[in-house]
Design an enzyme around this catalytic site. Sequence first.
Site, mmCIF file in Angstrom:
data_model
loop_
_atom_site.group_PDB
_atom_site.id
_atom_site.type_symbol
_atom_site.label_atom_id
_atom_site.label_comp_id
_atom_site.label_asym_id
_atom_site.label_seq_id
_atom_site.Cartn_x
_atom_site.Cartn_y
_atom_site.Cartn_z
ATOM 1 N N ASP A 1 0.856 -1.186 0.000
ATOM 2 C CA ASP A 1 0.000 0.000 0.000
ATOM 3 C C ASP A 1 0.897 1.243 0.000
ATOM 4 O O ASP A 1 2.092 1.176 0.280
ATOM 5 C CB ASP A 1 -0.957 0.002 1.201
ATOM 6 C CG ASP A 1 -2.148 0.938 0.972
ATOM 7 O OD1 ASP A 1 -2.148 1.681 -0.034
ATOM 8 O OD2 ASP A 1 -3.083 0.925 1.788
HETATM 9 C C1 BGC Z 1 -4.989 3.352 0.480
HETATM 10 C C2 BGC Z 1 -5.254 2.327 -0.590
HETATM 11 C C3 BGC Z 1 -5.188 2.964 -1.953
HETATM 12 C C4 BGC Z 1 -3.826 3.608 -2.116
HETATM 13 C C5 BGC Z 1 -3.583 4.233 -3.471
HETATM 14 C C6 BGC Z 1 -3.744 4.168 0.201
HETATM 15 O O1 BGC Z 1 -3.637 5.249 1.053
HETATM 16 O O2 BGC Z 1 -4.879 2.698 1.723
HETATM 17 O O3 BGC Z 1 -6.486 1.716 -0.350
HETATM 18 O O4 BGC Z 1 -5.441 2.032 -2.941
HETATM 19 O O5 BGC Z 1 -3.699 4.616 -1.138
HETATM 20 O O6 BGC Z 1 -4.270 5.405 -3.632
#
Ligand code: BGC
Length: 750
Positions: free
Chosen positions: A282
Site C-alpha cells: 500500500d
Molecule cells: C490506500 C489504498 C489505496 C492507495 C492508493 C492508500 O492510502 O490505503 O487503499 O489504494 O492509497 O491510492
Amino acid sequence: MKFIKLFSVCLLLLPFISCKDVAQTKSDAAIEKKVEALLSKMSLEEKIGQMNQISSYGNLEDMAALIKKGEVGSILNEVDPARVNALQRVAMEESHLGIPLLMARDVIHGFKTIFPIPLGQAASFDPQVAHDGARIAAIEAASVGIRWTFAPMIDIARDPRWGRIAEGCGEDTYLTSVMGVAMVKGFQGDSLNSPTSIAACAKHFVGYGAAEGGRDYNSTFIPERRLREVYLPPFEAASKAGAATFMTSFNDNDGVPSTGNSFILKQVLRKEWGFDGFVVSDWASASEMMVHGFAADSKDVAMKAANAGVDMEMVSYTFVKELPGLIKEGKVKESAIDDAVRNILRVKFRLGLFDNPYVDEKKPSVLYAPSHLEAAKQAAVESAILLKNANQTLPLQASVKTVAVVGPMADAPYEQMGTWVFDGDKNHTVTPLNAIKKLVGDKVQVIYEPGLTYSREKNPAGISKAVSAASRADVILAFVGEEAILSGEAHSLADLNLQGDQGALISALAKTGKPVVTVVMAGRPLTIGKEVEESAAVLYSFHPGTMGGPALADLLWGKAVPSGKTPITFPKAVGQIPIYYAHNNTGRPANHDEVLLNDIQVGAGQTSLGCRSFYLDAGVDPLFPFGYGLSYTTFKYSNVKLVSNSLKKNEVLKVTFDLENTGKYEGTEVAQLYVRDKVGSVTRPVKELKRFTRVTLKPGEKKNVTFELPVSELAFWDINMKKVVEPGDFSLWVAPNSQTGEEVFFRVVE
Ligand code: BGC
C-alpha cells in the site's frame, strides 16, 4: 438490462468451466514462455524497475526519463488518455525492452458513474449489483487507459468508528466473500485480455479492518485462528476467483506489519492458495515500516518487504534504491527478484498489454452512458434499507399534496457520492431534491428549506426556517447524514451521533406533529436511536452515488420498494462497539430481559442483577441487528423443513421453506440461512450466515425456497489448527435477519 444478462450468461456457463480451464491452461503455458523469454533478457536494474510503482508527478518529461531507463513498472493517478498514451509510447518505443506500463487508479465504486459505496452495495445482498457496479467502473476506467484498480476492498470491519468501513462490505465474512468475488469478476470481465477489463486488487491484506479502537492505520491483534476464520476467507475467495493482484495492508498484526509479513504473503497466499498474480504494497506502507519501528532504514525496508513477498512497491522507492546493493550483499536473493518480476509480467501479459498497450482516444465516450446511470440507480434502490415505517407512512400516497424537503443532504451532489470519488463529477449527480421535483411534477408542492447547509453545521436560525416550512407541509422529508469527508481513509470518528445540529433539526421537526420521514445518507452506521424514535419512517442509504436522488424519490413514492438489509450491526451507542452478530458465546450470555441502569434499586446487592454479559446502560442488543431491513409489504416464513436432519460430511444439507408475501405490494425479501455449531473443540460463533437469496413475490404469492449447503462448508479451524468438520449437533435458522427465526436442529455424523 445488458449487464445483468452478461453476468447471468457467465453463471450459466459454469458447468462448462472445464472446457474453459483447458483453454486457460494453454494460454497460461504460452504466457509463461513469454515471461521467461523476456526475463532472460532483462538486466537486474530493469527487473527492479518493474517492481517500482510511481504516482504521477504531473510532469511528463520527468516521468519519461525514468521510463526510458526502465525504472518504472506502473504509474498510478494518470487518467488523461492522451497522457496515458504518451507515457506508454515512451515505455514501448524508447525503453530497452519495450515493456508496457500498468496504469492504475483507485476506482472503488465507480469511475465517473458513481455507484453506492461498497457498504451500500453490500446492503443489497445482491452480487449482481456488485458485479454490475464493477463492470461499469471497468468499462469507464479502461476507456481512458486505466487497466488496474485498487479494489475490491474486502476487509471485514466490525467498528463503525473506522472511516474505511464505508469501503468494504461490512462485518460478515460470507457476505463479503460473495460480494468481493462478484466485484472481482465485474472488474476483470470474462478475460483480463479484453480492452474493457481491468485487473482487480484484493485489499488490504490483511486484518486492516480490525484497527484498534477504529483509529485508522492502527495495530491489530488477530490470532491465527480468527485470521483464518474471519479475515482471510474473503481474500481466499478473491484469489480463487482470479483476482490478478493483492495489496498489503498498513497495520501491524501482533507486531508484524503486513508489508513485511512472509506468513501471510508466502505461506498463506502463495503456498496454501496458489496465487500467481502479484502483490503491491500500500501507499508508502513499505517505508512506513521504519515509523512502525520494524525496519531501521530504507535498506532494511527493502530487504524485509522483498523477502516477505512484496512484488511491487507503491511509492516508497526503496526497491529501486536498495535492492541492487542488497543482492550484491546476498541479503536478498536474485531468485526472489526474478519471482517478483515473473508475477508482474504474467499479469501484464494476461491483460494483453504487450499487444494492445494504447487506449483508443477516438472511441465515442462511454462515460455516464444511460445504461450505466440506470444500473447505478438500480443499485441505489436495492441498497436502501427501510429501518422503520410506523403507520405505513411510506410509500407516500396521492393524499400527500405538500412535502417539505429539509436537511443538509437533500441537495448535496458531491456529498452523496461518498468517499473515494476521484473522478466522479458532482455536476452529473442527481440529488433527492431534483429527483423529487421531477418525479412529482405539479402534483405535489415541494417546499425546500434545508435548515442546515452542511452536515456539521450548527445553525438554530436555519432550523427555525426549516420548521416553519415544515409546518406548511403534509409530510416532512428530512435528508441528513454525513458529508463525504467524514468517512473513508483516515476519517475515523469517536462520536457516531448525527453531526452538527442535525439531531436538533430532527427533534424540532418532530415537534411540529407532522410525520417526519428521515433519510440518512452516510458512510457508516450512525447511532440514530433518538432520530428513529422521533421519525415516523427511516430509510438508510449509505452514500448512494450519482443516481441516489432518483432511487430515493422512487422509493419514497412507492415506484420502488425497499429490499436492503443491514450489512453491519447498528450499535445503539458507541460504547457497545465492537458489536457483531457472529460473536462467540460467553459462559453467561445476557437474557435480553436484564434490569438496566435506571431500574436498579438504590443499594442493590452485588449479585442481585444476576451476573450476565451486558451493559448496564445500553443492554446487549444493538439498535438494528445484522441482516435487518423492512419492506412496504410483509413476508411470512413457514414450513421450514430439512430434507434430512442427519448428514455425513460429504453430503449436502437441504432446507426448504415457504416464503409468502402477506402484504399489499410486490416486494423482494432477502432470506437468510444461519447455522450454529453447538459444541466444538474450540468455541464457535452463536450464528454464522451461510447462504442468502433475494426472492421477489407479488402480493399474496407464496414460493417454496430451497437452500443447499454442503456439509464441508461447516468446517472450521479446530484446536489443532486444522480445517475440519467436527461431527455433532447444529442449529439452523431461516430468517429475515440475524436475530429472529425458528431454530431447527440437525446432526453431522461420521
Ligand atoms: C490506500 C489504498 C489505496 C492507495 C492508493 C492508500 O492510502 O490505503 O487503499 O489504494 O492509497 O491510492
